[in-house]
Design an enzyme around this catalytic site. Structure first.
Site, PDB file in Angstrom:
ATOM      1  N   HIS A 183      -1.900  -1.227   7.040  1.00 49.49           N
ATOM      2  CA  HIS A 183      -1.805  -1.518   5.659  1.00 49.49           C
ATOM      3  C   HIS A 183      -0.599  -0.307   5.435  1.00 49.49           C
ATOM      4  O   HIS A 183      -0.082  -0.831   4.089  1.00 49.49           O
ATOM      5  CB  HIS A 183      -2.876  -1.290   4.858  1.00 49.49           C
ATOM      6  CG  HIS A 183      -3.526  -0.085   5.090  1.00 49.49           C
ATOM      7  ND1 HIS A 183      -4.382   0.154   5.898  1.00 49.49           N
ATOM      8  CD2 HIS A 183      -3.653   1.005   4.317  1.00 49.49           C
ATOM      9  CE1 HIS A 183      -4.969   1.164   5.761  1.00 49.49           C
ATOM     10  NE2 HIS A 183      -4.654   1.991   4.792  1.00 49.49           N
ATOM     11  N   HIS A 242      -5.761   1.832  -4.503  1.00 51.17           N
ATOM     12  CA  HIS A 242      -5.476   1.484  -3.060  1.00 51.17           C
ATOM     13  C   HIS A 242      -4.909  -0.102  -3.162  1.00 51.17           C
ATOM     14  O   HIS A 242      -5.465  -1.010  -3.831  1.00 51.17           O
ATOM     15  CB  HIS A 242      -6.734   1.326  -2.370  1.00 51.17           C
ATOM     16  CG  HIS A 242      -6.567   0.956  -0.862  1.00 51.17           C
ATOM     17  ND1 HIS A 242      -6.383   1.709   0.258  1.00 51.17           N
ATOM     18  CD2 HIS A 242      -6.627  -0.343  -0.307  1.00 51.17           C
ATOM     19  CE1 HIS A 242      -6.201   1.092   1.466  1.00 51.17           C
ATOM     20  NE2 HIS A 242      -6.442  -0.097   1.126  1.00 51.17           N
ATOM     21  N   HIS A 288       0.754  -1.237   0.069  1.00 50.75           N
ATOM     22  CA  HIS A 288      -0.085   0.006  -0.015  1.00 50.75           C
ATOM     23  C   HIS A 288       0.850   1.260  -0.124  1.00 50.75           C
ATOM     24  O   HIS A 288       0.769   2.148   0.952  1.00 50.75           O
ATOM     25  CB  HIS A 288      -1.127  -0.098   1.252  1.00 50.75           C
ATOM     26  CG  HIS A 288      -1.970  -1.101   1.159  1.00 50.75           C
ATOM     27  ND1 HIS A 288      -1.534  -2.517   1.540  1.00 50.75           N
ATOM     28  CD2 HIS A 288      -3.318  -1.278   0.939  1.00 50.75           C
ATOM     29  CE1 HIS A 288      -2.660  -3.098   1.538  1.00 50.75           C
ATOM     30  NE2 HIS A 288      -3.564  -2.480   1.149  1.00 50.75           N
ATOM     31  N   LEU A 332      -8.759  -2.962  10.701  1.00 51.65           N
ATOM     32  CA  LEU A 332      -8.867  -1.611  11.153  1.00 51.65           C
ATOM     33  C   LEU A 332      -9.862  -1.230  12.250  1.00 51.65           C
ATOM     34  O   LEU A 332     -10.741  -2.075  12.473  1.00 51.65           O
ATOM     35  CB  LEU A 332      -9.488  -0.793   9.849  1.00 51.65           C
ATOM     36  CG  LEU A 332      -8.473  -0.817   8.602  1.00 51.65           C
ATOM     37  CD1 LEU A 332      -9.133  -0.130   7.352  1.00 51.65           C
ATOM     38  CD2 LEU A 332      -7.199   0.057   9.073  1.00 51.65           C
ATOM     39  N   ARG A 392     -18.486 -18.509  39.509  1.00 47.74           N
ATOM     40  CA  ARG A 392     -18.020 -17.144  39.210  1.00 47.74           C
ATOM     41  C   ARG A 392     -17.664 -16.273  40.364  1.00 47.74           C
ATOM     42  O   ARG A 392     -16.816 -15.385  40.543  1.00 47.74           O
ATOM     43  CB  ARG A 392     -19.546 -16.154  38.484  1.00 47.74           C
ATOM     44  CG  ARG A 392     -20.601 -16.290  39.485  1.00 47.74           C
ATOM     45  CD  ARG A 392     -21.753 -15.453  38.783  1.00 47.74           C
ATOM     46  NE  ARG A 392     -22.848 -15.611  39.785  1.00 47.74           N
ATOM     47  CZ  ARG A 392     -23.878 -14.780  39.644  1.00 47.74           C
ATOM     48  NH1 ARG A 392     -23.911 -13.466  39.127  1.00 47.74           N
ATOM     49  NH2 ARG A 392     -25.095 -14.875  40.322  1.00 47.74           N
ATOM     50  N   GLU A 403     -17.234  -4.120  25.015  1.00 47.56           N
ATOM     51  CA  GLU A 403     -16.322  -5.268  25.091  1.00 47.56           C
ATOM     52  C   GLU A 403     -15.002  -5.213  24.382  1.00 47.56           C
ATOM     53  O   GLU A 403     -14.318  -5.716  24.405  1.00 47.56           O
ATOM     54  CB  GLU A 403     -17.175  -6.347  24.641  1.00 47.56           C
ATOM     55  CG  GLU A 403     -18.223  -6.901  25.890  1.00 47.56           C
ATOM     56  CD  GLU A 403     -19.444  -6.165  25.720  1.00 47.56           C
ATOM     57  OE1 GLU A 403     -20.344  -6.023  26.610  1.00 47.56           O
ATOM     58  OE2 GLU A 403     -19.834  -5.260  24.696  1.00 47.56           O
TER      59      GLU A 403
END
Length: 615
Positions: free
Chosen positions: A68, A253, A28, A117, A308, A356
């Site tokens: 990239h 790209h 790239h 990404l 737990r 999360e």
């Protein structure tokens, strides 16, 4: 360096990005060329780093979120004297450390693997949290992002966490080059659109021309002097800057330039500038990492305790003995029991709220700084962060993940809250360890063991109470199992883990009354699996039944099958798992409806034994 020298350094980085991609025949280069001036100014004037000591406590940290653009990073390594020109031209070649997207497995100057990404900034937040709250040595974290990845929700989870934590040691530099993979980005060159979004999250924003080295220099200085909030530098750039045939053009790209020699000539030819990175401050870790004796919690045989609860108490004890242990939670600490650690060790507890992806990313960032993180949430919600777990494995990161409220055994909350795919998800991760304890003492031991393992470690805990089967001093080696009952007359083996261990034991009692002797194996180590015990059981009893509070695919049953992939005959095997879509019901009703309670196991055992009888 003066302004003219910075401009020339930027051109050198472009030239070397073009050359590396041309040598590889892929890569790239245009995405690297847009950010070259940003990299030149950062390295020459603002980045404090000792490349001979990547672990130096005063080193600034750099994360290439737009992974990239690796040719740019490798060109910068060359300019800093970390690699030579010959190695630069091995980019993407078999065996080269210069992979298509950088990873810390190969290069000590890379903080984390990127390329998926939207991950660099969340991990950068974790590194900055370590710097601000734990290491306290004053280093800064610089994250180079692309504008395309700002469409990812994980970026905004990171933006909110960073602002909430007042991480003024964190700077994001966004290369706003307008073009993504298939065409223009959502906001193009509208820097104000990005600035409004970051400002709304509480960031200090700076908008600059990304090819004006003096403006970039001032922006980085402003970021370093800003207190109480993170800074984002939004830089307007042109993809393929400096080569007319590719500059600001679509459809290029991920493609090397057609005529690399001509492009190099247009950029002014090869240079060989050497950057002398600024020395980091002579600092030491101010926190005390205590590694001493600690006493794990213990429970009496027969006592009923949720696993737990054992996780929370064991982690708290571990944190007392080990000052490098930290805990993260996704705003369910009262359910996962991570709140117990928070009360005892608030300085090493990180609340990530219902985010999360950011929680796992922060764990990766903390681990990169030498901390031992335990991150917990409902097992079902960890599926949202699977890509971060996958990338953590690529990084070689050592993190501990804990999924509570697993399976239909949670009861009335219904399927949205039931972790039924988590074992499959975690088993599929390269180099992972997957553990599923059935009682409190076993859980406590495994929590402590996890701290010393490598790679991704996953512990599955349960909501409901289960009776304690093992004494507190029992050992549970990873890759092992426990035979809970056996005899020379065994006609089949029940293999279970977690809540189904107790159902299997009850089923064995039912079968014994009918003259059917059944062996019961607690397969608490789901990965790696105890092949020796399973093969012995197959040889001695001929029949196996696996019982799991999990989907049929990828869980305990598949783990058991892995023990027979060496060509030997596979035993008669019945796999009991959750094959229906649960509704709301009590835990006992859920187990029965799924066909994994003691009664259902006994029915399957009778049928299997009957079919195995040779007339």
């Amino acid at each position: 360096m003066n302004s003219a020298e910075l401009v020339d350094l930027g051109q050198q980085l472009r030239v070397d990005s073009v050359r590396a991609s041309a040598a590889a025949g892929s890569g790239h280069p245009t995405s690297s060329m847009s950010a070259a001036d940003l990299m030149a100014v950062l390295l020459a004037h603002h980045f404090h780093y000792d490349p001979d000591r990547p672990a130096h406590p005063g080193n600034d940290r750099f994360v290439l979120s737009k992974g990239h653009a690796s040719p740019l990073m490798y060109a910068a390594f060359k300019a800093a004297g970390l690699i030579d020109d010959a190695e630069l031209l091995t980019f993407r070649a078999l065996g080269s450390a210069l992979e298509g997207h950088p990873t810390p497995r190969r290069l000590p100057w890379v903080e984390t693997a990127t390329g998926s990404l939207g991950q660099g900034l969340p991990v950068g937040v974790g590194i900055a949290l370590a710097g601000a709250r734990l290491d306290r040595t004053g280093y800064r974290v610089w994250v180079l992002c692309g504008d395309s990845e700002l469409a990812e929700g994980s970026v905004w989870e990171a933006a909110e966490q960073a602002a909430y934590e007042h991480l003024d040691n964190l700077t994001a530099i966004v290369d706003v080059n307008r073009l993504g993979q298939r065409g223009p980005t959502r906001h193009g060159h509208d820097l104000d659109a990005y600035a409004r979004r970051f400002a709304a999250f509480g960031w200090h924003t700076v908008e600059v021309d990304g090819h004006d080295v003096d403006a970039i220099d001032r922006a980085c200085a402003e970021a370093r002097s800003t207190k109480g909030q993170p800074t984002v530098i939004l830089a307007r750039t042109l993809k393929g800057k400096g080569v007319a045939s590719v500059e600001d053009r679509e459809g290029l790209h991920g493609k090397p330039l057609k005529d690399a020699d001509e492009a190099v000539a247009e950029l002014g030819g090869r240079r060989d500038h050497r950057i002398r990175l600024q020395e980091p401050p002579d600092v030491r870790m101010l926190h005390a990492v205590r590694t001493g004796d600690y006493e794990l919690p213990a429970w009496d045989l027969g006592e009923e305790v949720p696993t737990r609860d054992a996780y929370g108490k064991a982690l708290t004890a571990l944190g007392t003995g080990r000052g490098d242990v930290v805990a993260l939670d996704g705003e369910v600490g009262d359910s996962t029991r991570a709140e117990l650690f928070a009360k005892e060790h608030p300085d090493r507890y990180f609340e990530c709220y219902i985010a999360e992806q950011q929680m796992v990313a922060a764990a990766v960032g903390l681990a990169s700084r030498g901390w031992v993180p335990y991150a917990a949430t409902f097992a079902a919600f960890l599926t949202r962060a699977h890509d971060f777990v996958r990338m953590a494995s690529i990084s070689g990161s050592g993190i501990n993940l804990v999924g509570s409220h697993a399976g239909v055994a949670i009861g009335q909350d219904g399927p949205s809250q039931m972790g039924l795919e988590d074992l499959a998800m975690m088993r599929a991760v390269h180099g992972s360890t997957v553990l599923y304890p059935c009682d409190a003492n076993q859980t406590a031991r495994l929590v402590a063991t996890m701290a010393g393992l490598d790679g991704i470690r996953y512990l599955r805990t349960s909501r409901g109470k289960t009776p304690v089967l093992y004494p507190p001093d029992e050992e549970f080696p990873v890759g092992g199992s426990k035979v809970l009952r056996s005899s020379g007359a065994d006609r089949l083996t029940l293999v279970a883990a977690g809540v189904t261990v107790h159902e299997a034991l009850d089923a064995a009692e039912l079968l014994e009354r009918e003259g059917i002797a059944a062996r019961v194996i607690d397969l608490y180590s789901v990965k790696p699996v105890d092949r020796t015990a399973l093969r012995r059981a197959a040889e001695e009893t001929g029949c196996l039944i696996t019982v799991e509070d999990h989907r049929e695919e990828g869980g305990l049953g598949d783990a058991v099958l892995d023990a027979f992939t060496d060509g030997r005959p596979v035993p008669r095997l019945v796999r009991l798992a959750v094959r229906t879509m649960p509704g709301s019901a009590s835990p006992d009703e859920q187990l029965h409806a799924a066909g994994i309670d003691a009664e259902s196991i006994a029915v399957a055992a009778r049928l299997l034994v009957a079919e195995a009888i040779v007339p």
